[in-house]
Scaffold this motif. Structure first.
Motif, PDB file in Angstrom:
ATOM      1  N   UNK A 224       0.820  -1.199   0.000  1.00  0.00           N
ATOM      2  CA  UNK A 224       0.000   0.000   0.000  1.00  0.00           C
ATOM      3  C   UNK A 224       0.861   1.259   0.000  1.00  0.00           C
ATOM      4  N   UNK A 225       0.357   2.279  -0.674  1.00  0.00           N
ATOM      5  CA  UNK A 225       0.945   3.617  -0.582  1.00  0.00           C
ATOM      6  C   UNK A 225      -0.136   4.600  -0.148  1.00  0.00           C
ATOM      7  N   UNK A 226      -1.272   4.043   0.318  1.00  0.00           N
ATOM      8  CA  UNK A 226      -2.335   4.843   0.949  1.00  0.00           C
ATOM      9  C   UNK A 226      -2.814   6.018   0.104  1.00  0.00           C
ATOM     10  N   UNK A 227      -2.902   5.802  -1.200  1.00  0.00           N
ATOM     11  CA  UNK A 227      -3.373   6.817  -2.154  1.00  0.00           C
ATOM     12  C   UNK A 227      -2.424   8.011  -2.276  1.00  0.00           C
ATOM     13  N   UNK A 228      -1.249   7.967  -1.675  1.00  0.00           N
ATOM     14  CA  UNK A 228      -0.354   9.127  -1.591  1.00  0.00           C
ATOM     15  C   UNK A 228       0.760   9.084  -2.639  1.00  0.00           C
ATOM     16  N   UNK A 229       0.993  10.205  -3.297  1.00  0.00           N
ATOM     17  CA  UNK A 229       2.058  10.299  -4.296  1.00  0.00           C
ATOM     18  C   UNK A 229       3.436  10.235  -3.640  1.00  0.00           C
ATOM     19  N   UNK A 230       3.608  10.952  -2.542  1.00  0.00           N
ATOM     20  CA  UNK A 230       4.899  10.947  -1.848  1.00  0.00           C
ATOM     21  C   UNK A 230       5.218   9.558  -1.303  1.00  0.00           C
ATOM     22  N   UNK A 231       4.216   8.924  -0.717  1.00  0.00           N
ATOM     23  CA  UNK A 231       4.432   7.590  -0.167  1.00  0.00           C
ATOM     24  C   UNK A 231       4.738   6.598  -1.279  1.00  0.00           C
ATOM     25  N   UNK A 232       4.072   6.747  -2.406  1.00  0.00           N
ATOM     26  CA  UNK A 232       4.318   5.847  -3.539  1.00  0.00           C
ATOM     27  C   UNK A 232       5.747   5.994  -4.057  1.00  0.00           C
ATOM     28  N   UNK A 233       6.277   7.199  -4.025  1.00  0.00           N
ATOM     29  CA  UNK A 233       7.667   7.428  -4.470  1.00  0.00           C
ATOM     30  C   UNK A 233       8.616   6.584  -3.626  1.00  0.00           C
ATOM     31  N   UNK A 234       8.453   6.644  -2.294  1.00  0.00           N
ATOM     32  CA  UNK A 234       9.323   5.874  -1.406  1.00  0.00           C
ATOM     33  C   UNK A 234       9.123   4.381  -1.542  1.00  0.00           C
ATOM     34  N   UNK A 235       7.891   3.953  -1.662  1.00  0.00           N
ATOM     35  CA  UNK A 235       7.597   2.533  -1.826  1.00  0.00           C
ATOM     36  C   UNK A 235       8.228   2.002  -3.109  1.00  0.00           C
ATOM     37  N   UNK A 236       8.122   2.790  -4.177  1.00  0.00           N
ATOM     38  CA  UNK A 236       8.676   2.361  -5.463  1.00  0.00           C
ATOM     39  C   UNK A 236      10.199   2.273  -5.408  1.00  0.00           C
ATOM     40  N   UNK A 237      10.825   3.195  -4.713  1.00  0.00           N
ATOM     41  CA  UNK A 237      12.288   3.133  -4.562  1.00  0.00           C
ATOM     42  C   UNK A 237      12.703   1.816  -3.899  1.00  0.00           C
ATOM     43  N   UNK A 238      11.968   1.438  -2.847  1.00  0.00           N
ATOM     44  CA  UNK A 238      12.297   0.193  -2.137  1.00  0.00           C
ATOM     45  C   UNK A 238      12.043  -1.040  -3.006  1.00  0.00           C
ATOM     46  N   UNK A 239      10.933  -1.030  -3.729  1.00  0.00           N
ATOM     47  CA  UNK A 239      10.625  -2.161  -4.610  1.00  0.00           C
ATOM     48  C   UNK A 239      11.685  -2.296  -5.698  1.00  0.00           C
ATOM     49  N   UNK A 240      12.098  -1.171  -6.227  1.00  0.00           N
ATOM     50  CA  UNK A 240      13.102  -1.187  -7.304  1.00  0.00           C
ATOM     51  C   UNK A 240      14.439  -1.732  -6.807  1.00  0.00           C
ATOM     52  N   UNK A 241      14.798  -1.421  -5.583  1.00  0.00           N
ATOM     53  CA  UNK A 241      16.043  -1.953  -5.016  1.00  0.00           C
ATOM     54  C   UNK A 241      15.952  -3.462  -4.815  1.00  0.00           C
ATOM     55  N   UNK A 242      14.793  -3.927  -4.377  1.00  0.00           N
ATOM     56  CA  UNK A 242      14.618  -5.367  -4.138  1.00  0.00           C
ATOM     57  C   UNK A 242      14.427  -6.155  -5.427  1.00  0.00           C
ATOM     58  N   UNK A 243      13.850  -5.498  -6.456  1.00  0.00           N
ATOM     59  CA  UNK A 243      13.544  -6.175  -7.720  1.00  0.00           C
ATOM     60  C   UNK A 243      13.958  -5.284  -8.895  1.00  0.00           C
ATOM     61  N   UNK A 244      15.233  -5.172  -9.137  1.00  0.00           N
ATOM     62  CA  UNK A 244      15.706  -4.284 -10.213  1.00  0.00           C
ATOM     63  C   UNK A 244      15.272  -4.709 -11.604  1.00  0.00           C
ATOM     64  N   UNK A 245      14.837  -5.962 -11.738  1.00  0.00           N
ATOM     65  CA  UNK A 245      14.420  -6.449 -13.053  1.00  0.00           C
ATOM     66  C   UNK A 245      12.909  -6.323 -13.259  1.00  0.00           C
ATOM     67  N   UNK A 246      12.252  -5.495 -12.452  1.00  0.00           N
ATOM     68  CA  UNK A 246      10.809  -5.332 -12.565  1.00  0.00           C
ATOM     69  C   UNK A 246      10.445  -4.747 -13.930  1.00  0.00           C
ATOM     70  N   UNK A 247       9.328  -5.201 -14.466  1.00  0.00           N
ATOM     71  CA  UNK A 247       8.927  -4.794 -15.814  1.00  0.00           C
ATOM     72  C   UNK A 247       7.705  -3.879 -15.822  1.00  0.00           C
ATOM     73  N   UNK A 248       6.864  -3.961 -14.783  1.00  0.00           N
ATOM     74  CA  UNK A 248       5.653  -3.149 -14.776  1.00  0.00           C
ATOM     75  C   UNK A 248       5.136  -2.846 -13.383  1.00  0.00           C
ATOM     76  N   UNK A 249       4.319  -1.802 -13.293  1.00  0.00           N
ATOM     77  CA  UNK A 249       3.676  -1.405 -12.026  1.00  0.00           C
ATOM     78  C   UNK A 249       2.209  -1.099 -12.322  1.00  0.00           C
ATOM     79  N   UNK A 250       1.309  -1.717 -11.554  1.00  0.00           N
ATOM     80  CA  UNK A 250      -0.114  -1.434 -11.678  1.00  0.00           C
ATOM     81  C   UNK A 250      -0.567  -0.806 -10.355  1.00  0.00           C
ATOM     82  N   UNK A 251      -1.210   0.329 -10.448  1.00  0.00           N
ATOM     83  CA  UNK A 251      -1.499   1.123  -9.255  1.00  0.00           C
ATOM     84  C   UNK A 251      -2.998   1.284  -9.030  1.00  0.00           C
ATOM     85  N   UNK A 252      -3.373   1.386  -7.752  1.00  0.00           N
ATOM     86  CA  UNK A 252      -4.771   1.547  -7.397  1.00  0.00           C
ATOM     87  C   UNK A 252      -5.345   2.918  -7.656  1.00  0.00           C
ATOM     88  N   UNK A 253      -4.494   3.922  -7.881  1.00  0.00           N
ATOM     89  CA  UNK A 253      -4.995   5.221  -8.328  1.00  0.00           C
ATOM     90  C   UNK A 253      -3.900   5.984  -9.064  1.00  0.00           C
TER      91      UNK A 253
END
Length: 357
Positions: A224-253
């Motif tokens: 979750x990023x709780x509908x927040x743009x700032x929170x999503x930025x941080x969440x995405x940074x962490x996901x990218x570090x854990x999964x650098x080979x990620x191909x897509x992101x689907x978001x709830x808003x």
């Protein structure tokens, strides 16, 4: 002469006694006459008591329409409130625009404010499917009808109307297009909305009812990023570090999608497919700029306008003429049709292919 004077004196005394007697008899008559009038007035006062109790809890005694939404920093909610207020004022109502910041306690305080001011009706995009039930019931008990937009609550018969986008239908549209862009394979992440929001769960369910049918698509993160743009930025940074080979992101808003997109661009990963949900102007501009890949347009303008129109009809006739639960289908927005929508509504004179411009 003395006898005459004596007779006059006796007559005067007798006359005074007579007058005093008459006066004494009239006084009880006046008191006795007043008592029946007071006794007759008592039942009238008892009958009037319920009306006084109703006045103690103001109910539709003003021409005021309260419009309460989540944080207006999100353009989705800001547009909803502005559109609803404009329609209400067009119909002759005064408006009070309030923001609950997705805080159920604050929402209750705002509804209490509307009750205290004797609002005619409340237009509400709520702060929680469960937590909102008691607040809307409070307004109903005060004789003030509520008309919900965008988000449903978990109980029927409390609000007069619940007008929402067909979130499931919109989510399947986005997921189908996302799978197509992904080539039906590869690793992806999902950003979800607030757990207390029914829409967050409906959209996620719609996504997975489509994406789980593709065995070569693997969800490596769901957060979750709780509908927040700032929170999503941080969440995405962490996901990218854990999964650098990620191909897509689907978001709830869209707000979270834009935050994720910003994090990906900052990391030099403009190759990652990102889709959102809402159809905000910011998302549409990003799609037209070649950043976001798609979104689903929620008909905010129609929902907000319908809520006010139905509130007005209900106040005038006692009925909206429609069922409580109302769902409006969504539209998939891609680079091809993105220029044909603005402020969550179609623009006049749409073009066939926006990419050709």
């Amino acid at each position: 002469m003395r006898i005459q004077r004596w007779l006059v004196l006796v007559l005067a005394v007798a006359l005074l006694a007579l007058l005093a007697a008459c006066s004494g008899q009239m006084a009880p008559t006046q008191e006795g006459g007043a008592a029946p009038a007071q006794q007759e007035a008592a039942p009238a006062q008892e009958e009037a008591a319920p009306a006084s109790q109703e006045e103690a809890a103001p109910a539709a005694t003003s021409n005021l329409m309260c419009i309460i939404v989540p944080p207006v920093e999100n353009p989705f909610f800001g547009a909803m409130q502005d559109i609803a207020a404009a329609k209400a004022e067009e119909l002759g109502y005064e408006t009070l625009k309030l923001v609950h910041d997705d805080d159920a306690n604050k929402q209750l305080e705002l509804i209490e404010t509307c009750i205290a001011r004797g609002a005619a009706a409340i237009i509400l995009d709520n702060a929680g499917a469960d937590a909102t039930v008691a607040a809307v019931q409070r307004a109903k008990d005060a004789g003030i009808p509520s008309f919900l937009v965008d988000r449903e609550i978990t109980q029927e018969g409390v609000a007069v109307a619940q007008i929402v986008s067909n979130n499931y239908q919109g989510a399947t549209l986005v997921a189908e297009y996302f799978a197509e862009l992904m080539g039906e394979e590869g690793k992806y992440a999902e950003l979800t909305g607030r757990d207390t929001d029914t829409n967050a769960h409906i959209r996620s369910q719609g996504y997975h009812d489509v994406l789980d049918e593709f065995p070569d698509m693997e969800m490596v993160a769901q957060q979750t990023a709780n509908w927040s743009q700032d929170e999503a930025f941080g969440v995405m940074e962490n996901i990218l570090q854990a999964h650098p080979d990620i191909k897509g992101v689907i978001s709830g808003n869209d707000t979270m999608a834009l935050g994720a997109q910003a994090a990906l661009l900052a990391a030099g990963r403009d190759d990652v497919i990102v889709v959102g949900f809402d159809g905000s102007d910011d998302a549409i501009q990003s799609i037209m700029a070649g950043e976001l890949d798609a979104t689903a347009l929620q008909p905010v303008a129609e929902m907000a306008t319908q809520a006010v129109i139905q509130a007005d009809q209900y106040l005038k006739t006692g009925s909206t003429g429609k069922p409580e639960k109302q769902s409006i289908d969504m539209v998939l927005i891609t680079p091809k049709n993105a220029c044909n929508y603005k402020l969550f509504a179609p623009v006049p004179n749409p073009v066939e292919d926006c990419t050709a411009q």
